[in-house]
Design a protein around this motif. Structure first.
Motif, mmCIF file in Angstrom:
data_model
loop_
_atom_site.group_PDB
_atom_site.id
_atom_site.type_symbol
_atom_site.label_atom_id
_atom_site.label_comp_id
_atom_site.label_asym_id
_atom_site.label_seq_id
_atom_site.Cartn_x
_atom_site.Cartn_y
_atom_site.Cartn_z
ATOM 1 N N UNK B 22 -64.401 -41.447 25.926
ATOM 2 C CA UNK B 22 -63.258 -40.541 26.046
ATOM 3 C C UNK B 22 -62.814 -40.319 24.601
ATOM 4 N N UNK B 23 -63.141 -39.141 24.087
ATOM 5 C CA UNK B 23 -62.952 -38.918 22.651
ATOM 6 C C UNK B 23 -61.653 -38.188 22.332
ATOM 7 N N UNK B 24 -60.968 -38.671 21.304
ATOM 8 C CA UNK B 24 -59.658 -38.116 20.927
ATOM 9 C C UNK B 24 -59.683 -37.336 19.612
ATOM 10 N N UNK B 25 -60.876 -37.009 19.106
ATOM 11 C CA UNK B 25 -60.946 -36.278 17.831
ATOM 12 C C UNK B 25 -60.759 -34.781 18.020
ATOM 13 N N UNK B 45 -63.997 -35.014 26.434
ATOM 14 C CA UNK B 45 -63.265 -34.644 25.221
ATOM 15 C C UNK B 45 -61.806 -34.489 25.631
ATOM 16 N N UNK B 50 -54.733 -38.055 20.201
ATOM 17 C CA UNK B 50 -54.657 -39.373 20.844
ATOM 18 C C UNK B 50 -53.756 -39.344 22.080
#
Lengths: 247, 99
Positions: B22-25, B45, B50
């Protein structure tokens, strides 16, 4: 008398009169000037950091970060000469924030407790000390959380004590007790514009909801290209669910 | 992180296993990270920040946060990293075989 000697005498006299102005100046102004001086150094340093290519920034930042030591000792001199002046609290707060509490000594903590315990700014000082490993800082936080006459300050100090040990598994019991106390006794507490009791309560509920042994709730989301994905697509597989970021 | 995860994925190839991120970028950062670190496993995504919806729903406030789920979707380990992650995955594999 030669011209050179006249100049020398004049310079010495000027120096003496400047020094006299220095000792008589208002401690608040002195404190502001010392802090502003260090801030200027910091700003110049950060400009240099930003001018570098990104891969060089970190090393330069870590090796060249301007230490606050000089400003701290200059401030300490003003503090010791004017322990009760209201501006002294600003100086102590600045030292606490710039050194994670390590720049404050036993005398400073005693001064904070004696002269400023009920002041609303002590809450902010407490927050900057939250992660301090310094035993004196931790004992100061306990005193503030128990003895300050300001309810907001007491609550904020409790919160600082809690966040400081949040990740320490050996202190899970203490963390639980502190956060329960905040939720029960300080339901409206705001720290840095956040309703912390509400947030702590939500976190406790999440802690139960996402505990080991509980079924993971469904996740429906998208990949970066906008394709729908679900956690349940991976049922039948062991899943390492990794909340990550490239930082 | 990445090298360990890559080797775990390689070791578990052909087994009922996945890393699911689970990416926060922000998008560009995410795409760059995927490419540069040869990340082959899937990720949600989470909106580029965040405070994204999935991280919020799971009350994640620190990164990385890792949950290991068994094949039935039950949370079995939390924040097991490196060797501990390998051991957790191996234990769950063993359990699956026994059933």
């Amino acid at each position: 008398m030669k011209v050179r000697d006249i100049l020398l005498t004049f310079t010495l006299a000027l120096g003496t009169s400047l020094a006299q102005v220095g000792t008589k100046a208002d401690p608040g102004k002195k404190i502001q000037a010392i802090i502003a001086g260090h801030q200027k150094t910091m700003n110049e340093f950060m400009e240099k950091v930003r001018a570098l290519p990104r891969d060089k920034q970190r090393d330069f930042y870590q090796s060249g970060y301007p230490k606050p030591d000089e400003a701290v000792s200059a401030l300490s001199a003003v503090i010791d000469a004017n322990p009760k002046d209201p501006a002294t609290l600003d100086a102590l707060a600045w030292i606490a924030a710039s050194t994670r509490g390590n720049g404050l000594d036993a005398k400073d903590f005693a001064n904070l407790e004696k002269n400023f315990l009920d002041h609303e700014k002590i809450g902010e000082v407490a927050l900057t000390l939250a992660y301090s490993q310094n035993a004196e800082a931790q004992s100061f936080l306990t005193t503030v959380s128990e003895k300050s006459k300001s309810k907001t300050v007491r609550g904020t100090a409790l919160y600082a004590r809690a966040v400081g040990i949040e990740r320490d598994k050996s202190k899970a019991g203490e963390y639980d007790a502190l956060t329960r106390k905040i939720i029960a006794d300080y339901p409206d507490l705001e720290v840095r514009n956040r309703k912390v009791a509400v947030a702590l309560k939500a976190k406790k509920e999440a802690h139960v909801k996402f505990a080991i042994g509980k079924e993971a709730p469904e996740i429906i989301g998208k990949d970066v290209d906008g394709n729908e994905m679900k956690l349940s697509d991976y049922k039948g597989k062991i899943v390492v669910l990794d909340f990550w970021g490239d930082w | 992180m990445y090298p360990h995860e890559r080797s775990l994925v390689a070791r578990m190839k052909d087994k009922p296993f996945t890393i699911l991120g689970v990416n926060s970028d922000p998008v560009e950062r995410y795409k760059k990270a995927i490419k540069e670190n040869n990340i082959t496993w899937p990720s949600f995504w989470d909106g580029g920040k965040t405070g994204g919806p999935i991280a919020t729903a799971w009350a994640v406030t620190g990164w990385p946060t890792i949950y290991i789920l068994d094949a039935k979707g039950v949370i079995r380990y939390k924040n097991a990293r490196g060797e501990a992650m390998d051991e957790a995955v191996d234990a769950l594999m063993k359990e699956m075989k026994a059933e």
